[in-house]
Every structure is written in structure tokens, then in C-alpha cells.
Write an enzyme that holds these catalytic residues in place. Structure first.
Site, PDB file in Angstrom:
ATOM      1  N   ASP A  43      62.441 -46.905  47.373  1.00 21.63           N
ATOM      2  CA  ASP A  43      62.347 -45.423  48.187  1.00 21.63           C
ATOM      3  C   ASP A  43      61.177 -44.906  48.262  1.00 21.63           C
ATOM      4  O   ASP A  43      60.136 -45.528  47.200  1.00 21.63           O
ATOM      5  CB  ASP A  43      63.637 -44.791  47.595  1.00 21.63           C
ATOM      6  N   ASP A  45      59.920 -40.918  48.996  1.00 20.75           N
ATOM      7  CA  ASP A  45      59.817 -39.485  48.518  1.00 20.75           C
ATOM      8  C   ASP A  45      60.920 -39.610  47.226  1.00 20.75           C
ATOM      9  O   ASP A  45      61.878 -39.703  47.251  1.00 20.75           O
ATOM     10  CB  ASP A  45      60.335 -38.598  49.594  1.00 20.75           C
TER      11      ASP A  45
END
Length: 266
Positions: A43, A45
Site C-alpha cells: 500500500d 498512503d
């Protein structure tokens, strides 16, 4: 389709050190040749870096240009992050917090301007990679473990972060970048992870996902991928039931050897 990238050259070596701890979903096992990780899927953010305050600032800086007196505080943004995707987040804010028709808000134009502003803020170099991330990326590259991204954000935001923190384009680091605008449904739906797997031509059980949020964890698990979670500043109260491990810092996972110790194929 997921963005397929060709890596050029060895990655810049960055290292972070500090105290760490790890909470296992079950007792770690010595890795067998049959269950070694073939790819890491990150991922972005909150996982690669604590970027959410930069996103929040970019939104707040952009709203006045469209005649909006919106201001998203940290507490409000923590709640808004339960909706994945910046455009979707504005839509939810208009409906659930203001009680107005989101059709009256130029969401797409705001988001485009906000993306530019976010890139400017990230380029200032004030948002580093989270401790342990650069070391893990470099070790994976050295050991031939493939690297991919599965994110709700867009490709320009990924590239801005990697250029600012590692000094190279994102495509020099990640073989596959699967982004939110490439799929029909964003996290917690499995679409973006499924797209990353398609780009890698691997099965979920061959990969390990790295996340910071419950929505990301649910997305990875729905795609059949085991997931390690390291909570971020905005997700530290989330429920991470189902993760193979929850770590307080990615320094607990800064080598492939450590990652294999945590790896339990989905």
C-alpha cells in the site's frame, strides 16, 4: 491494466534504526522452501510513508480556489479516511457532513488541482519513508523478490512520493503499480490487489501485502493475499483481525528473512 514497469539499476540504499516490537497472529514458523515470498505488494498512503497529513493539507489548500470554505481537521480526516479515495471522500463529506448534493461540487476538478498541490508538498521532502521500508525494498531487490504497489491513490501521487524519498521514478522501484483509478471498486474491495496479482502473474498465496489500515487488510485478504499491518497515525485504532502480524514499526520487517518468518500463505 496495471502499470507494468521496468526497473533500471540498483535502488538507493537508505537505512533506519530504532526499537521495534511485533505482535503475531500465530507463532512464527521457520520458512520452508515451499512458502517463501515471491513478491511484496505495498500500500502507499500510511504504509510507505505517513502521507495523510500532506493529503489533508493539499485538500485544505485547494478548497478555497473553488469557492469552498471547507477545512478538514485531523479528527475529521481520521473519520473521512474510512472512505477510500479522494473523490469518494469529498462525495461522502458533502452527503454525510454537509447534507448537500455532491453533484453541485466540481469533485473531479478539485481532485486534479489537489493532486498537483500534493505533489508540490511532497517534493519539499518533508515526508520520509517510514522506518524499515527503504531497507526492506533494497533487500527484496537484492534477493530477487518482486515489488508491486496496490493503492487507492493515483499513479502521479505514487511517483511524487518515490521521487521525493528515493530520488528515482516509481517505475524504477516497483514492477507493477495498481492504482485506484484503474479499478471499478476501491479498497476494501479486492480489485486493486487482484490487478496487482494479474500484473505480476502470481497467485495470492505467493505474495505478502503490507498495509496500515483495516480497509487495506480486508482488500488484501479478499484477494487471497496474506497481510502484515503496521498502523499509521490515522489508523492506530482500527481493527486488524485477520492480519498474519501487526507490527509497531516496519523495522520489524526490514529484510526478506524477517518477512519470511512472518509469512503464512493465505
Amino acid at each position: 491494466l496495471a502499470r507494468l514497469c521496468s526497473k533500471a539499476g540498483r535502488l538507493p540504499i537508505l537505512r533506519f534504526m530504532g526499537p521495534t516490537s511485533v505482535q503475531y497472529a500465530q507463532q512464527p514458523k521457520q520458512p520452508r522452501l515451499s512458502n517463501l515470498i515471491k513478491a511484496l505488494i505495498f500500500d502507499v498512503d500510511g504504509t510507505l510513508a505517513e502521507t495523510e497529513d500532506a493529503h489533508r493539507a493539499a485538500f485544505n489548500d485547494t478548497f478555497p480556489a473553488f469557492g469552498l470554505n471547507w477545512h478538514w481537521s485531523r479528527d475529521l480526516y481520521r473519520e473521512l479516511l474510512k472512505t477510500t479515495g479522494g473523490k469518494e471522500r469529498m462525495h461522502a463529506y458533502a452527503v454525510h457532513h454537509l447534507g448537500i448534493d455532491p453533484a453541485d461540487i466540481p469533485v473531479i476538478d478539485i481532485h486534479k488541482r489537489k493532486t498537483v498541490r500534493y505533489g508540490e508538498l511532497i517534493a519539499e521532502g518533508t515526508v520520509p519513508l517510514r522506518p524499515g521500508i527503504a531497507s526492506l525494498i533494497n533487500d527484496a531487490d537484492a534477493r530477487g523478490v518482486r515489488l508491486a504497489v496496490a493503492t487507492t491513490t493515483n499513479v502521479p501521487n505514487v511517483d511524487a512520493l518515490i521521487r521525493a524519498t528515493m530520488g528515482v521514478p516509481a517505475c524504477d522501484v516497483f514492477e507493477v503499480i495498481a492504482a485506484g483509478d484503474m479499478v471499478k471498486a476501491k479498497k476494501p474491495a479486492p480489485d486493486v490487489y487482484a490487478l496487482a496479482l494479474h500484473g505480476l502473474d502470481l497467485r495470492g498465496k505467493d505474495c505478502l501485502a503490507l498495509e496500515d489500515s483495516r480497509n487495506g487488510l480486508l482488500s488484501a485478504k479478499a484477494a487471497g493475499i496474506s497481510c502484515v499491518v503496521c498502523p499509521s497515525a490515522y489508523t492506530d485504532c482500527d481493527d486488524f483481525t485477520g492480519a498474519v502480524a501487526v507490527v509497531q514499526s516496519f523495522e520489524n520487517l526490514d529484510t526478506i528473512t524477517k518477512a519470511n518468518m512472518l509469512f503464512v500463505p493465505a
